[in-house]
Scaffold this motif. Structure first.
Motif, mmCIF file in Angstrom:
data_model
loop_
_atom_site.group_PDB
_atom_site.id
_atom_site.type_symbol
_atom_site.label_atom_id
_atom_site.label_comp_id
_atom_site.label_asym_id
_atom_site.label_seq_id
_atom_site.Cartn_x
_atom_site.Cartn_y
_atom_site.Cartn_z
ATOM 1 N N VAL A 69 -3.212 47.345 41.890
ATOM 2 C CA VAL A 69 -2.784 46.906 40.562
ATOM 3 C C VAL A 69 -3.887 46.080 39.918
ATOM 4 O O VAL A 69 -4.548 45.272 40.583
ATOM 5 N N ARG A 70 -4.070 46.314 38.621
ATOM 6 C CA ARG A 70 -4.952 45.477 37.809
ATOM 7 C C ARG A 70 -4.098 44.863 36.697
ATOM 8 O O ARG A 70 -3.443 45.577 35.941
ATOM 9 N N TRP A 71 -4.131 43.529 36.574
ATOM 10 C CA TRP A 71 -3.297 42.831 35.595
ATOM 11 C C TRP A 71 -4.066 42.591 34.302
ATOM 12 O O TRP A 71 -5.274 42.386 34.303
ATOM 13 N N SER A 72 -3.303 42.607 33.196
ATOM 14 C CA SER A 72 -3.856 42.264 31.888
ATOM 15 C C SER A 72 -2.784 41.505 31.111
ATOM 16 O O SER A 72 -1.639 41.949 31.031
ATOM 17 N N MET A 73 -3.176 40.360 30.556
ATOM 18 C CA MET A 73 -2.249 39.509 29.800
ATOM 19 C C MET A 73 -2.667 39.496 28.333
ATOM 20 O O MET A 73 -3.817 39.180 28.011
ATOM 21 N N THR A 106 -5.111 36.794 18.545
ATOM 22 C CA THR A 106 -4.715 37.531 19.736
ATOM 23 C C THR A 106 -5.864 37.564 20.730
ATOM 24 O O THR A 106 -7.022 37.720 20.354
ATOM 25 N N ALA A 107 -5.534 37.392 22.002
ATOM 26 C CA ALA A 107 -6.526 37.448 23.073
ATOM 27 C C ALA A 107 -5.976 38.292 24.212
ATOM 28 O O ALA A 107 -4.781 38.250 24.509
ATOM 29 N N ARG A 108 -6.856 39.076 24.821
ATOM 30 C CA ARG A 108 -6.480 39.866 25.998
ATOM 31 C C ARG A 108 -7.290 39.369 27.188
ATOM 32 O O ARG A 108 -8.525 39.332 27.143
ATOM 33 N N LEU A 109 -6.587 39.015 28.263
ATOM 34 C CA LEU A 109 -7.207 38.512 29.478
ATOM 35 C C LEU A 109 -6.946 39.526 30.588
ATOM 36 O O LEU A 109 -5.804 39.683 31.040
ATOM 37 N N PRO A 210 -6.073 49.274 25.753
ATOM 38 C CA PRO A 210 -5.959 49.048 27.199
ATOM 39 C C PRO A 210 -7.123 48.219 27.691
ATOM 40 O O PRO A 210 -8.195 48.206 27.088
ATOM 41 N N PRO A 211 -6.990 47.520 28.812
ATOM 42 C CA PRO A 211 -7.983 46.529 29.220
ATOM 43 C C PRO A 211 -9.396 47.046 29.371
ATOM 44 O O PRO A 211 -10.267 46.653 28.625
ATOM 45 N N PRO A 212 -9.674 47.983 30.315
ATOM 46 C CA PRO A 212 -11.061 48.390 30.456
ATOM 47 C C PRO A 212 -11.376 49.544 29.527
ATOM 48 O O PRO A 212 -10.473 50.226 29.058
ATOM 49 N N PRO A 213 -12.647 49.807 29.235
ATOM 50 C CA PRO A 213 -12.996 50.932 28.372
ATOM 51 C C PRO A 213 -12.585 52.239 29.014
ATOM 52 O O PRO A 213 -12.748 52.445 30.207
ATOM 53 N N GLY A 214 -12.037 53.136 28.206
ATOM 54 C CA GLY A 214 -11.617 54.460 28.669
ATOM 55 C C GLY A 214 -10.249 54.488 29.278
ATOM 56 O O GLY A 214 -9.842 55.505 29.828
ATOM 57 N N ALA A 215 -9.512 53.372 29.229
ATOM 58 C CA ALA A 215 -8.170 53.377 29.804
ATOM 59 C C ALA A 215 -7.249 54.220 28.968
ATOM 60 O O ALA A 215 -7.238 54.144 27.757
ATOM 61 N N ALA A 216 -6.426 55.038 29.640
ATOM 62 C CA ALA A 216 -5.527 55.932 28.909
ATOM 63 C C ALA A 216 -4.321 55.199 28.396
ATOM 64 O O ALA A 216 -3.804 55.497 27.337
ATOM 65 N N GLY A 217 -3.800 54.222 29.149
ATOM 66 C CA GLY A 217 -2.652 53.459 28.690
ATOM 67 C C GLY A 217 -1.387 54.275 28.591
ATOM 68 O O GLY A 217 -0.575 54.047 27.718
ATOM 69 N N ARG A 218 -1.192 55.265 29.502
ATOM 70 C CA ARG A 218 0.007 56.094 29.441
ATOM 71 C C ARG A 218 1.077 55.475 30.311
ATOM 72 O O ARG A 218 0.875 55.296 31.512
ATOM 73 N N PRO A 219 2.261 55.172 29.788
ATOM 74 C CA PRO A 219 3.310 54.582 30.611
ATOM 75 C C PRO A 219 3.874 55.594 31.586
ATOM 76 O O PRO A 219 4.102 56.737 31.256
#
Length: 271
Positions: A69-73, A106-109, A210-219
């Motif tokens: 798992v990789r977390w993103s807040m 807005t900030a993404r961590l 999505p957090p890293p570049p190229g992330a698909a972000g598909r639920p």
């Protein structure tokens, strides 16, 4: 007419195979069920040296394998500035490195590395955040959106929460004295309810990639709504309906052709 018959048979077979494939493959892919919870949230945050520890927990209830798992807040503020908020991602051995991206309020961590834990059926993976606000904050609001991604940058689950932020003076100010109860005010009042944690994903402005570049972000799994499984069943039913309609249409076209052939046969015998 033999060519039409072969074409009709091939169309019906392809329709049945497509409907069965969509109906079977989609539920298998959507069978994985992930959920995320936010705990440790106070009724409201108090500015100053007071530090609150939030925990984001992701769980898996299906029978699939284990994943990293990789977390993103996703953090959003109202009535205050981002530089008035301090967030530290911690593990048992100390701080956890973060990649921070900001845009407006807005900030993404996002974790630079995968979480040390492993998410398996019946087990959970937890991320802890220490949150504090500067002393010069008078009043505002802050919202959190904890997102859990797998190693392939696919969104597993998301949970949001919203809380008020008050300054030290507002938190320490005494409340007004309540009058003594009378005959009319003797009835107990309803207790104040805590602000619930939002269960549905909310649309966030600003940094929503999505957090890293190229992330698909598909639920993988979503609760409620018209999802992929329902679309697959509807599409499969539509294909079967079209195949049946084509079969009936071709059957009607073939019947007159047979009758014409029988009528055009030469009569037996001659003059």
């Amino acid at each position: 007419m033999s060519g039409w018959r072969y074409a009709l048979r091939i169309g019906v077979v392809l329709t049945c195979l497509a409907g069965a494939g969509l109906g079977g493959a989609v539920p298998a892919g959507a069978a994985a069920v992930f959920s995320t919870e936010l705990s440790g949230l106070p009724d409201q945050f108090t500015a100053g040296d007071r530090v609150e520890t939030l925990s984001a927990v992701v769980s898996r209830t299906d029978g699939g394998g284990c994943v990293k798992v990789r977390w993103s807040m996703l953090l959003r503020v109202q009535g205050l500035r981002l530089d008035q908020v301090k967030v530290d991602r911690v593990e048992d051995d100390g701080s956890f490195p973060l990649e921070v991206r900001t845009e407006g309020d807005t900030a993404r961590l996002t974790d630079r590395d995968l979480d040390p834990g492993v998410l398996c059926p019946g087990r959970t993976v937890t991320a802890r955040y220490r949150v504090a606000f500067a002393e010069d904050v008078a009043r505002g609001r802050v919202s959190f959106a904890a997102e859990a991604y797998d190693q392939g940058l696919r969104l597993l689950a998301r949970q949001t929460a919203d809380r008020r932020v008050v300054g030290e003076e507002a938190a320490a100010a005494p409340t007004e004295a309540t009058p003594e109860p009378t005959e009319r005010s003797a009835e107990p009042t309803d207790p104040a309810t805590e602000e619930p944690v939002a269960e549905e994903p909310s649309s966030e402005a600003g940094v929503v990639e999505p957090p890293p570049p190229g992330a698909a972000g598909r639920p993988v799994a979503t609760s409620g709504g018209f999802g992929v499984v329902q679309v697959a069943f509807v599409l499969g039913g539509l294909l079967v309906f079209l195949g049946a309609g084509l079969l009936l249409r071709m059957r009607r076209l073939l019947r007159p052709a047979r009758q014409v052939r029988e009528f055009e046969r030469p009569a037996r015998g001659g003059w």
